[in-house]
Design a protein around this motif. Structure first.
Motif, short mmCIF file in Angstrom:
data_model
loop_
_atom_site.label_atom_id
_atom_site.label_comp_id
_atom_site.label_asym_id
_atom_site.label_seq_id
_atom_site.Cartn_x
_atom_site.Cartn_y
_atom_site.Cartn_z
N ASN A 137 10.42 1.45 9.00
CA ASN A 137 9.32 2.24 8.44
C ASN A 137 8.43 2.79 9.57
OD1 ASN A 137 7.53 3.42 6.70
ND2 ASN A 137 7.02 1.54 5.59
N VAL A 172 0.72 5.81 -0.89
CA VAL A 172 0.06 7.02 -1.37
C VAL A 172 1.16 7.96 -1.89
CG1 VAL A 172 -1.29 9.04 -0.66
CG2 VAL A 172 -1.86 6.78 0.25
N VAL A 178 0.86 -1.19 0.00
CA VAL A 178 0.00 0.00 0.00
C VAL A 178 0.89 1.23 0.00
CG1 VAL A 178 -0.22 -0.09 2.54
CG2 VAL A 178 -1.88 1.22 1.21
N ARG A 223 3.27 3.66 12.74
CA ARG A 223 2.30 4.51 13.45
C ARG A 223 0.95 4.51 12.73
NH1 ARG A 223 6.94 7.71 14.39
NH2 ARG A 223 6.43 9.07 12.64
N GLY A 255 -4.73 6.94 2.64
CA GLY A 255 -4.23 5.64 3.09
C GLY A 255 -5.28 4.91 3.92
N ARG A 256 -5.94 5.64 4.81
CA ARG A 256 -6.99 5.03 5.62
C ARG A 256 -8.12 4.49 4.73
NH1 ARG A 256 -9.33 5.60 10.83
NH2 ARG A 256 -7.84 7.15 11.59
N ARG A 289 -0.30 12.70 0.90
CA ARG A 289 -0.37 12.02 2.19
C ARG A 289 -1.01 12.92 3.25
NH1 ARG A 289 5.54 9.04 1.89
NH2 ARG A 289 4.98 7.84 0.03
N GLY A 290 -1.48 12.29 4.31
CA GLY A 290 -2.05 13.04 5.43
C GLY A 290 -3.44 13.57 5.15
N MET A 291 -4.10 13.03 4.12
CA MET A 291 -5.44 13.48 3.75
C MET A 291 -6.49 12.41 3.94
SD MET A 291 -4.26 15.24 0.13
CE MET A 291 -5.94 15.17 -0.49
N GLY A 292 -6.10 11.29 4.53
CA GLY A 292 -7.07 10.22 4.75
C GLY A 292 -7.13 9.19 3.63
C1 LIG Z 1 1.66 4.81 5.16
C2 LIG Z 1 0.86 5.63 4.14
C3 LIG Z 1 0.18 4.67 3.14
C4 LIG Z 1 -0.21 6.46 4.88
O1 LIG Z 1 -1.03 7.11 3.92
P1 LIG Z 1 -1.75 8.52 4.25
O2 LIG Z 1 -2.73 8.77 3.17
O3 LIG Z 1 -0.71 9.56 4.47
O4 LIG Z 1 -2.47 8.20 5.63
P2 LIG Z 1 -3.83 8.86 6.20
O5 LIG Z 1 -3.82 10.31 5.88
O6 LIG Z 1 -5.00 8.08 5.73
O7 LIG Z 1 -3.64 8.65 7.76
C5 LIG Z 1 -4.50 7.81 8.54
C6 LIG Z 1 -4.09 7.94 9.98
O8 LIG Z 1 -2.76 7.43 10.18
C7 LIG Z 1 -1.93 8.45 10.73
N1 LIG Z 1 -0.64 8.46 10.04
C8 LIG Z 1 -0.44 8.33 8.71
N2 LIG Z 1 0.88 8.43 8.43
C9 LIG Z 1 1.50 8.66 9.61
C10 LIG Z 1 2.84 8.87 9.96
N3 LIG Z 1 3.83 8.87 9.04
N4 LIG Z 1 3.14 9.07 11.26
C11 LIG Z 1 2.16 9.07 12.19
N5 LIG Z 1 0.85 8.87 11.92
C12 LIG Z 1 0.54 8.67 10.63
C13 LIG Z 1 -2.62 9.76 10.43
O9 LIG Z 1 -2.29 10.73 11.40
C14 LIG Z 1 -4.07 9.38 10.45
O10 LIG Z 1 -4.57 9.40 11.77
P3 LIG Z 1 -5.92 10.19 12.14
O11 LIG Z 1 -6.96 9.71 11.14
O12 LIG Z 1 -6.18 9.78 13.54
O13 LIG Z 1 -5.58 11.63 11.94
C15 LIG Z 1 1.78 6.64 3.38
O14 LIG Z 1 2.51 7.39 4.33
C16 LIG Z 1 2.76 5.99 2.42
O15 LIG Z 1 2.45 5.78 1.25
N6 LIG Z 1 3.97 5.66 2.89
C17 LIG Z 1 5.00 5.07 2.04
C18 LIG Z 1 4.68 3.64 1.66
C19 LIG Z 1 4.56 2.75 2.89
O16 LIG Z 1 5.27 2.90 3.87
N7 LIG Z 1 3.64 1.77 2.80
C20 LIG Z 1 3.46 0.79 3.82
C21 LIG Z 1 4.32 -0.39 3.50
S1 LIG Z 1 4.21 -1.64 4.74
#
Ligand SMILES: CC(C)(COP(=O)(O)OP(=O)(O)OC[C@H]1O[C@@H](n2cnc3c(N)ncnc32)[C@H](O)[C@@H]1OP(=O)(O)O)[C@@H](O)C(=O)NCCC(=O)NCCS
Length: 161
Positions: A121, A85, A83, A126, A95-96, A90-93
């Motif tokens: 990671n 984004v 997965v 988190r 990933g959730r 990022r940070g817009m919901g």
């Molecule tokens: C991990 C990832 C998919 C999160 O996507 P995102 O769209 O930024 O996440 P969201 O905005 O939906 O966040 C959902 C919740 O997780 C928390 N969260 C997301 N990323 C976070 C971070 N780096 N540190 C702390 N909290 C985090 C958010 O605060 C949010 O919490 P809330 O709803 O209580 O405010 C994105 O950072 C990414 O693509 N990372 C690189 C690829 C990766 O690591 N994939 C996982 C491989 S195992």
């Protein structure tokens, strides 16, 4: 995120592979883990064959994806294979929303969702904890020597019973 810029999660097709691999190959953990275009294509194509790849569209473009398994790929439950984004979205919901898309389908049939997350990671760890995942194991020297993969699990809650 209003108007024409709403996020939409939909099932992916082969036409999305280029966008998916552009996102995957531009970000950790996939860079550090040594993912190549060939490996990305294999992961996405096998996901598409099973029918379990979702993409997030924002303003008409693909800005995130999720590849998962419902019936195989891991004992005792479904499995989130990959997965990510686009960094700029990022940070817009998103990933959730992608995780919800996969969980909704997995929990129709299985009691658990499992995934692996790299020990370096911290952001993803988190993220998964926020979504209710808990660590249940560690695979040392899993892909790169000296680095672990943690096994995370989420159980089907009362809402999914
Ligand atoms: C991990 C990832 C998919 C999160 O996507 P995102 O769209 O930024 O996440 P969201 O905005 O939906 O966040 C959902 C919740 O997780 C928390 N969260 C997301 N990323 C976070 C971070 N780096 N540190 C702390 N909290 C985090 C958010 O605060 C949010 O919490 P809330 O709803 O209580 O405010 C994105 O950072 C990414 O693509 N990372 C690189 C690829 C990766 O690591 N994939 C996982 C491989 S195992």
């Amino acid at each position: 995120m209003g108007g024409g810029n709403r996020v939409r999660i939909r099932g992916a097709s082969e036409q999305d592979i280029v966008s998916i691999c552009r996102i995957m190959l531009s970000t950790d953990p996939y860079v550090t883990l040594g993912y190549t275009e060939d490996l990305c294509y294999d992961v996405v194509l096998s996901g598409l064959e099973e029918g379990w790849v979702g993409v997030a569209e924002y303003g008409g473009r693909v800005v995130g994806f999720i590849v998962f398994r419902v019936f195989d790929g891991f004992p005792l439950g479904g499995y989130i294979r990959a997965v990510a984004v686009d960094e700029r979205f990022r940070g817009m919901g998103i990933g959730r929303a992608l995780m919800s898309y996969a969980e909704e389908r997995i929990f129709r049939y299985r009691r658990n969702v499992f995934l692996l997350v790299s020990s370096f990671n911290y952001g993803a760890i988190r993220f998964y904890r926020t979504l209710g995942y808990e660590p249940v194991g560690e695979i040392r020297d899993a892909i790169v020597d000296g680095l672990s993969e943690y096994i995370f699990r989420k159980r089907r809650g009362p809402n999914h019973a």
